[in-house]
Design a protein around this motif. Structure first.
Motif, short mmCIF file in Angstrom:
data_model
loop_
_atom_site.label_atom_id
_atom_site.label_comp_id
_atom_site.label_asym_id
_atom_site.label_seq_id
_atom_site.Cartn_x
_atom_site.Cartn_y
_atom_site.Cartn_z
N ARG A 60 39.16 36.79 39.43
CA ARG A 60 39.77 37.98 38.86
C ARG A 60 38.74 38.84 38.12
NH1 ARG A 60 44.12 40.28 40.53
NH2 ARG A 60 45.04 38.20 40.68
N PHE A 61 37.73 38.19 37.50
CA PHE A 61 36.74 38.92 36.72
C PHE A 61 35.39 38.83 37.41
CE2 PHE A 61 39.94 37.30 33.81
CZ PHE A 61 40.30 38.44 33.12
N SER A 62 34.51 39.73 37.05
CA SER A 62 33.14 39.69 37.54
C SER A 62 32.22 40.28 36.48
CB SER A 62 32.99 40.49 38.85
OG SER A 62 33.33 41.84 38.65
N GLY A 63 31.02 39.73 36.37
CA GLY A 63 30.04 40.25 35.41
C GLY A 63 30.50 40.08 33.98
N ASP A 64 30.34 41.15 33.17
CA ASP A 64 30.71 41.13 31.75
C ASP A 64 32.14 41.54 31.51
OD1 ASP A 64 28.11 40.41 31.13
OD2 ASP A 64 27.44 42.49 30.96
N ASN A 65 32.92 41.67 32.56
CA ASN A 65 34.30 42.13 32.41
C ASN A 65 35.16 41.16 31.62
OD1 ASN A 65 33.83 44.48 33.76
ND2 ASN A 65 34.58 43.76 35.73
N VAL A 66 34.81 39.87 31.63
CA VAL A 66 35.61 38.90 30.88
C VAL A 66 35.58 39.20 29.40
CG1 VAL A 66 35.90 36.47 30.33
CG2 VAL A 66 35.18 37.13 32.63
N ASN A 126 39.59 42.70 39.17
CA ASN A 126 39.74 43.04 40.57
C ASN A 126 41.22 43.21 40.91
OD1 ASN A 126 36.94 42.84 41.23
ND2 ASN A 126 37.11 40.62 41.23
N VAL A 127 41.51 44.14 41.80
CA VAL A 127 42.90 44.46 42.13
C VAL A 127 43.54 43.35 42.94
CG1 VAL A 127 44.39 46.10 43.34
CG2 VAL A 127 42.44 46.93 42.02
N THR A 128 42.82 42.85 43.93
CA THR A 128 43.36 41.81 44.81
C THR A 128 42.47 40.58 44.79
OG1 THR A 128 44.37 43.44 46.28
CG2 THR A 128 44.01 41.24 47.18
N VAL A 129 43.07 39.43 44.57
CA VAL A 129 42.34 38.16 44.61
C VAL A 129 42.99 37.28 45.65
CG1 VAL A 129 41.74 36.07 43.35
CG2 VAL A 129 41.55 38.29 42.23
#
Length: 378
Positions: free
Chosen positions: A13-19, A183-186
């Motif tokens: 669901r997350f990528s990079g520093d988005n968490v 992310n919109v779709t996982v």
């Protein structure tokens, strides 16, 4: 560098520093989630008590966009001569975005409550096919997504050459989506016949999801078959989005070993469902229907699979020879999966049905009034 299957999917669901960014936003996200759940309750009540009219449907569509935080940007002009629109597949709410700004109808792909499907611009496949033909509803265009399932937008899956009648003029639509934090779709373990509720839940707690719909020039069918038509549409959308076309199919992206367990009873239930599908699509062989129902356990999903070409099949010959002495009888034609390419063939088919209707009406009139056929022929 060529795209691989794993690059077309989002497994996290997350990528990079988005968490970290989302953790800071989380208190506001929870508050927004509560407010939107209340909006969803209002939407549910309104969809039950309000009449099914165009103005009401537009209001419910707007309320649904507020509920899910969907904002739609539209570019280009819709061709009123096109009753079929074809788009790429990016999320579970593509149908809502398209229905809100274009008034399109999508075929039901999942098992969802009727009010929810209607609000998203989704129609029951069996009822839709019986009541309306694709080429006869220009005011309510049909939105087809022949990729079969969503990707992360980095590439385009191979379009299926669906066997349903497309018409001679189809307008492609390029869809792109942007969102903060997640992310919109996982791609998880949900089956294709199950609505991705986890993806939908993230719409409720994220601030905004922006859809961009770009209407492209219509693609005209000349002497092209379905496969060539699908390739032309795919090329137009890929060029507009500036992404690569691939030869991968949706089945190659689905997580292996996670097919949904079959629901319902035994072979008798499947046979009953197969008869219902056969009534709507008489040209589809029964063994292909049974094979697809074994996976979906849903009449609507199976019909949609055949109409969108997700499940390929070889049409059966549904015409039955009749003796010349038989009395003409009009039978309402059902979709056969084969659409005459030339105007001459279509006109011939229409004239045959018209002659059948006239002969049947004449026969009923003569029988009702007790007319003497021999006297009338003099």
């Amino acid at each position: 560098m060529a795209l691989t299957v794993d690059k077309l999917m989002n497994d996290e669901r997350f990528s990079g520093d988005n968490v970290l960014q989302f953790l800071l936003y989380l208190p506001f996200g929870i508050l927004l989630l509560v407010v939107r759940l209340l909006l969803a309750l209002v939407l549910w009540v309104a969809s039950i008590i309000l009449p099914n009219k165009s103005g009401v449907r537009q209001m419910l569509s707007t309320l649904a966009c507020w509920t899910f935080g969907v904002y739609v940007k539209l570019k280009g002009t819709r061709d009123p001569r096109c009753s079929v629109m074809v788009a790429n597949y990016v999320s579970c709410l593509d149908s809502l975005a398209a229905s809100h700004v274009l008034g399109t109808i999508s075929l039901r792909k999942w098992k969802v409550p009727p009010f929810f499907a209607s609000t998203l611009g989704i129609r029951n496949a069996a009822q839709f096919v019986r009541k309306q033909h694709f080429a006869e509803c220009p005011s309510k265009p049909v939105l087809l997504q022949p990729e079969g399932g969503p990707t992360n937008g980095k590439g385009l899956l191979k379009f299926t050459d669906w066997p349903c009648p497309l018409g001679n003029r189809v307008q492609p639509v390029a869809i792109s989506v942007e969102r903060m934090f997640t992310n919109v779709t996982v791609h998880g373990g949900d089956g294709r016949s199950s609505f991705p509720w986890r993806d939908a839940l993230w719409f409720l707690c994220t601030p905004l999801t922006v859809y961009s719909l770009r209407l492209l020039p219509p693609v005209q069918r000349h002497d092209d078959d379905d496969a060539a038509m699908a390739s032309n549409l795919s090329a137009a959308i890929a060029e507009a989005l500036q992404i690569e076309r691939t030869e991968f199919k949706w089945e190659e992206l689905r997580p292996r070993g996670r097919a949904p367990p079959p629901r319902g009873g035994g072979a008798g239930d499947v046979t009953t469902l197969a008869r219902q599908v056969k009534e709507v699509l008489p040209a589809v062989p029964i063994h292909d229907i049974l094979r697809d129902l074994a996976k979906t356990r849903s009449v609507d999903v199976t019909i949609t699979n055949f109409l969108e070409g997700v499940t390929p099949y070889t049409p059966e010959d549904t015409t039955e020879p009749r003796p010349s002495t038989s009395k003409p009888r009009y039978v309402t034609p059902a979709p056969t999966g084969v659409f005459p390419k030339s105007a001459k063939e279509r006109q011939l088919s229409f004239q045959e049905r018209k002659a059948q209707m006239i002969a049947e009406a004449k026969k009923r009139y003569i029988e009702k009034n007790g007319l003497n056929l021999a006297l009338n022929n003099c």
